[in-house]
Design a protein around this motif. Structure first.
Motif, PDB file in Angstrom:
ATOM      1  N   ALA A 181      41.401  42.118  39.508  1.00 14.34           N
ATOM      2  CA  ALA A 181      40.629  41.128  40.264  1.00 14.34           C
ATOM      3  C   ALA A 181      41.304  40.827  41.599  1.00 14.34           C
ATOM      4  CB  ALA A 181      40.480  39.849  39.442  1.00 14.34           C
ATOM      5  N   ARG A 182      42.619  40.745  41.598  1.00 15.17           N
ATOM      6  CA  ARG A 182      43.366  40.463  42.833  1.00 15.17           C
ATOM      7  C   ARG A 182      43.218  41.611  43.832  1.00 15.17           C
ATOM      8  NH1 ARG A 182      47.736  39.961  40.525  1.00 15.17           N
ATOM      9  NH2 ARG A 182      48.865  41.848  41.127  1.00 15.17           N
ATOM     10  N   LEU A 183      43.149  42.839  43.293  1.00 11.71           N
ATOM     11  CA  LEU A 183      43.032  44.014  44.152  1.00 11.71           C
ATOM     12  C   LEU A 183      41.590  44.343  44.516  1.00 11.71           C
ATOM     13  CD1 LEU A 183      45.597  46.339  42.349  1.00 11.71           C
ATOM     14  CD2 LEU A 183      45.851  45.382  44.641  1.00 11.71           C
ATOM     15  N   GLY A 184      40.627  43.747  43.788  1.00 17.05           N
ATOM     16  CA  GLY A 184      39.240  44.092  44.007  1.00 17.05           C
ATOM     17  C   GLY A 184      38.913  45.475  43.487  1.00 17.05           C
ATOM     18  N   VAL A 185      39.516  45.841  42.356  1.00 14.21           N
ATOM     19  CA  VAL A 185      39.339  47.174  41.787  1.00 14.21           C
ATOM     20  C   VAL A 185      38.392  47.111  40.597  1.00 14.21           C
ATOM     21  CG1 VAL A 185      40.498  49.024  40.498  1.00 14.21           C
ATOM     22  CG2 VAL A 185      41.560  48.065  42.543  1.00 14.21           C
ATOM     23  N   ARG A 186      37.431  48.010  40.574  1.00 21.30           N
ATOM     24  CA  ARG A 186      36.506  48.133  39.447  1.00 21.30           C
ATOM     25  C   ARG A 186      36.996  49.259  38.544  1.00 21.30           C
ATOM     26  NH1 ARG A 186      31.688  51.181  38.656  1.00 21.30           N
ATOM     27  NH2 ARG A 186      30.150  50.133  37.326  1.00 21.30           N
ATOM     28  N   VAL A 187      37.332  48.937  37.316  1.00 21.89           N
ATOM     29  CA  VAL A 187      37.897  49.912  36.386  1.00 21.89           C
ATOM     30  C   VAL A 187      36.781  50.563  35.576  1.00 21.89           C
ATOM     31  CG1 VAL A 187      39.458  50.264  34.448  1.00 21.89           C
ATOM     32  CG2 VAL A 187      40.062  48.649  36.253  1.00 21.89           C
ATOM     33  N   GLY A 203      33.437  43.544  41.112  1.00 21.81           N
ATOM     34  CA  GLY A 203      32.300  43.951  40.298  1.00 21.81           C
ATOM     35  C   GLY A 203      31.500  45.082  40.890  1.00 21.81           C
ATOM     36  N   GLY A 204      31.936  45.625  42.012  1.00 25.47           N
ATOM     37  CA  GLY A 204      31.140  46.623  42.705  1.00 25.47           C
ATOM     38  C   GLY A 204      31.908  47.888  43.018  1.00 25.47           C
ATOM     39  N   PRO A 205      31.296  48.765  43.800  1.00 32.44           N
ATOM     40  CA  PRO A 205      31.869  50.099  44.022  1.00 32.44           C
ATOM     41  C   PRO A 205      32.801  50.222  45.221  1.00 32.44           C
ATOM     42  CG  PRO A 205      29.653  50.022  44.885  1.00 32.44           C
ATOM     43  CD  PRO A 205      29.917  48.663  44.299  1.00 32.44           C
ATOM     44  N   VAL A 206      32.978  49.160  46.012  1.00 27.67           N
ATOM     45  CA  VAL A 206      33.840  49.254  47.191  1.00 27.67           C
ATOM     46  C   VAL A 206      35.304  49.189  46.763  1.00 27.67           C
ATOM     47  CG1 VAL A 206      34.523  48.157  49.353  1.00 27.67           C
ATOM     48  CG2 VAL A 206      32.112  48.246  48.707  1.00 27.67           C
ATOM     49  N   TYR A 207      36.103  50.074  47.286  1.00 26.07           N
ATOM     50  CA  TYR A 207      37.535  50.054  47.017  1.00 26.07           C
ATOM     51  C   TYR A 207      38.279  50.273  48.324  1.00 26.07           C
ATOM     52  CZ  TYR A 207      36.871  55.132  47.117  1.00 26.07           C
ATOM     53  OH  TYR A 207      36.529  56.406  47.494  1.00 26.07           O
ATOM     54  N   PHE A 233      27.836  54.591  45.275  1.00 20.83           N
ATOM     55  CA  PHE A 233      28.018  53.683  46.405  1.00 20.83           C
ATOM     56  C   PHE A 233      26.791  53.821  47.307  1.00 20.83           C
ATOM     57  CE2 PHE A 233      29.654  53.112  50.813  1.00 20.83           C
ATOM     58  CZ  PHE A 233      30.072  51.802  50.708  1.00 20.83           C
ATOM     59  N   PRO A 234      26.264  52.724  47.829  1.00 18.34           N
ATOM     60  CA  PRO A 234      26.755  51.337  47.865  1.00 18.34           C
ATOM     61  C   PRO A 234      26.444  50.508  46.621  1.00 18.34           C
ATOM     62  CG  PRO A 234      24.794  51.557  49.207  1.00 18.34           C
ATOM     63  CD  PRO A 234      25.108  52.934  48.698  1.00 18.34           C
ATOM     64  N   PHE A 235      25.870  51.133  45.611  1.00 14.61           N
ATOM     65  CA  PHE A 235      25.731  50.477  44.307  1.00 14.61           C
ATOM     66  C   PHE A 235      26.120  51.511  43.256  1.00 14.61           C
ATOM     67  CE2 PHE A 235      21.672  52.139  45.756  1.00 14.61           C
ATOM     68  CZ  PHE A 235      21.252  52.933  44.704  1.00 14.61           C
ATOM     69  N   ALA A 236      26.634  51.045  42.140  1.00 14.78           N
ATOM     70  CA  ALA A 236      27.086  51.947  41.087  1.00 14.78           C
ATOM     71  C   ALA A 236      26.128  51.862  39.908  1.00 14.78           C
ATOM     72  CB  ALA A 236      28.497  51.579  40.645  1.00 14.78           C
ATOM     73  N   VAL A 237      25.273  52.871  39.785  1.00 15.03           N
ATOM     74  CA  VAL A 237      24.281  52.918  38.704  1.00 15.03           C
ATOM     75  C   VAL A 237      24.259  54.342  38.148  1.00 15.03           C
ATOM     76  CG1 VAL A 237      21.862  52.619  38.073  1.00 15.03           C
ATOM     77  CG2 VAL A 237      22.887  51.122  39.793  1.00 15.03           C
ATOM     78  N   PRO A 238      24.885  54.586  36.992  1.00 15.55           N
ATOM     79  CA  PRO A 238      24.964  55.949  36.452  1.00 15.55           C
ATOM     80  C   PRO A 238      23.606  56.581  36.182  1.00 15.55           C
ATOM     81  CG  PRO A 238      26.498  54.485  35.316  1.00 15.55           C
ATOM     82  CD  PRO A 238      25.636  53.616  36.178  1.00 15.55           C
ATOM     83  N   GLU A 239      22.592  55.756  35.895  1.00 12.55           N
ATOM     84  CA  GLU A 239      21.280  56.307  35.554  1.00 12.55           C
ATOM     85  C   GLU A 239      20.319  56.382  36.742  1.00 12.55           C
ATOM     86  OE1 GLU A 239      21.125  51.847  34.758  1.00 12.55           O
ATOM     87  OE2 GLU A 239      22.566  53.493  34.568  1.00 12.55           O
TER      88      GLU A 239
END
Length: 497
Positions: A128-134, A281-285, A342-348
């Motif tokens: 959360a501190r890094l803004g990383v989505r695992v 919560g999103g795809p930006v890293y 990206f810019p949204f993460a939706v596998p389907e």
């Protein structure tokens, strides 16, 4: 000023999934030699798996480098430094001599789902501190799974592509840069591996490399490597960055507020920010430059492959017709595969077209616009997260289409600046030049990167394309793929327009 024969030379090595590319240039960006060597394609032995024979990396690198140095002839003695760029997060277990104990696990291997869930929970405060989505391809889980597969073997280190090749060039294990380490679970804020995540997974931190900033010198070419590659003994090895990052650097993005859209098979958007951009919560890293600035962005699964339906030989004719036609009658999301990052993460996620195009030219124009809409949404997303966009460079095969450049500038509502050469190998050579020919990356960019004529928006089409962009975002929202707060009306607040 062009490089003179006695000027220092710099080499960038780019290890992609299918090739090793080596490029040698001078301090002004003049390219003096380049070469390519093929790699075996990654194999996918089961769903979610992606592996490659890591033993192929070194011979292919030797071949590419020897072709470059042979082409240079006597000038090769002026090669001052070399840096390596590769895919982000590809790892392999090696023994004490640096020999792979099995296949490399590629950056997109998604088998470690349960391990990723463990890492996500154990390191939740850090992420959360890094803004990383695992997700399932995030590094700690993949590394833990890799080590479990080699249980009982004498694993000396988990190597990434870049530090394994640096080991071969120097003749001893080297540090890894924090860019290649990012997706493997390195915390660039705290300057450490994510201890709690690896502990929860039972992974031995002692098997991971020391991590240092990009451009740090980590050794020099040894006698054995010099004989095999033609590089001069004493040539420095400086730490590089991932291929997405070096592509951005080669595209001119090194100052805060400057962004680069690399439109090749896919679309990659990255830029420079003074502060860390968090999107848990999103795809930006965000990667980090050696000067401390951040590189927020992401990679879409759409891009140039959206035009695969039309043969390359016909596209210039279609470009001219699409430009003469004007805005398309339909809105298209030209996703050639299933899933978006990206810019949204939706596998389907799947591509769509609203309505029936009025012929081939209309369909082609809609595909060009659709990629531009994804690009615009990426910039709106980044701006909404706090990354001001002041200047946009563009690179990649998409630059060959003047019609596409004009459409993209109009959709973005701002000028865009084409860059002649945004190759990852060139960006790696830029990193190699820092510390000798150039004091830092901004100076290297000013000296080495060349831009073409600025592309201005088409005022006559701006209102129509703005309307279609709004319809595009609404279609995404209707499908439940986009729920961000950034909307077309927030455009001026995001710095785009």
């Amino acid at each position: 000023m062009r490089s003179g024969s006695a000027d220092p030379l710099f080499v960038g090595v780019d290890v992609s999934t299918g090739q090793v590319r080596a490029l040698c240039c001078g301090p002004d960006g003049t390219v003096h030699a380049r070469a390519v060597a093929e790699l075996p394609s990654p194999v996918r032995p089961q769903p979610g798996a992606a592996e490659q024979d890591a033993r192929s990396w070194w011979p292919a690198t030797v071949t590419a480098l020897m072709r470059v140095t042979t082409s240079l002839g006597p000038r090769r003695k002026h090669i001052r430094a070399l840096a390596i760029t590769s895919t982000s997060g590809t790892v392999v277990a090696v023994d004490r001599r640096g020999r792979p104990l099995g296949p490399a696990v590629m950056y997109d291997d998604a088998r470690a789902r349960s391990e990723a869930a463990t890492a996500a929970f154990a390191g939740r405060d850090r992420w959360a501190r890094l803004g990383v989505r695992v997700g399932p391809t995030f590094g700690p889980g993949r590394i833990a799974r890799l080590l479990s597969e080699h249980r009982g073997q004498e694993v000396f280190r988990v190597c990434h592509t870049a530090d394994l090749l640096a080991w071969r060039l120097v003749g001893a294990p080297t540090a890894l840069d924090w860019s290649h380490a990012l997706r493997s679970g390195y915390d660039v804020l705290a300057g450490e591996w994510a201890l709690e995540a690896f502990d929860a997974l039972g992974a031995d931190l002692g098997l991971l490399p020391t991590v240092l900033p990009p451009t740090t010198p980590v050794g020099a070419i040894g006698a054995s490597a010099a004989a095999r590659t033609g590089l001069p003994r004493g040539c420095e090895i400086r730490l590089g960055m991932t291929d997405g990052c070096t592509g951005q650097l080669a595209g001119g993005g090194t100052l805060p507020g400057s962004f680069v859209s690399v439109l090749g098979t896919t679309l990659v958007v990255k830029g420079i920010s003074r502060t860390l951009i968090r999107d848990p919560g999103g795809p930006v890293y965000s990667h980090r430059l050696p000067d401390g600035h951040w590189m927020p962005g992401g990679a879409s699964n759409t891009g140039g492959e959206a035009l695969a339906t039309w043969p390359a030989a016909r596209r210039p004719v279609l470009d001219a017709a699409a430009q003469a036609r004007g805005p398309a009658s339909v809105v298209c999301y030209p996703l050639a595969r299933t899933g978006e990052r990206f810019p949204f993460a939706v596998p389907e996620a799947r591509g769509f077209t609203t309505g029936i195009p009025d012929g081939e030219v209309d369909a082609y124009r809609a595909a060009l616009e659709g990629v531009a809409f994804v690009e615009r949404l990426a910039y709106d997303c980044l701006g909404g997260l706090g990354a001001p966009v002041n200047r946009v460079f563009t690179a990649g095969g998409g630059n060959r289409s003047e019609a596409w450049l004009r459409i993209r500038a109009t959709v973005l509502g701002r000028p865009i600046e084409p860059v002649a050469r945004a190759e990852s190998a060139f960006g790696a050579a830029m990193l190699a030049s820092v510390g000798s020919a150039h004091r830092g990356l901004p100076e290297a960019t000013a000296a080495m990167v060349r831009t073409g004529p600025v592309i201005e928006p088409c005022a006559a089409e701006q209102a129509a394309l703005e309307d279609r962009y709004g319809r595009f975002v609404a279609e995404l929202a209707q499908r439940g793929w986009w729920s961000g707060s950034v909307r077309p009306e927030a455009r001026s607040a995001t710095g785009v327009g």
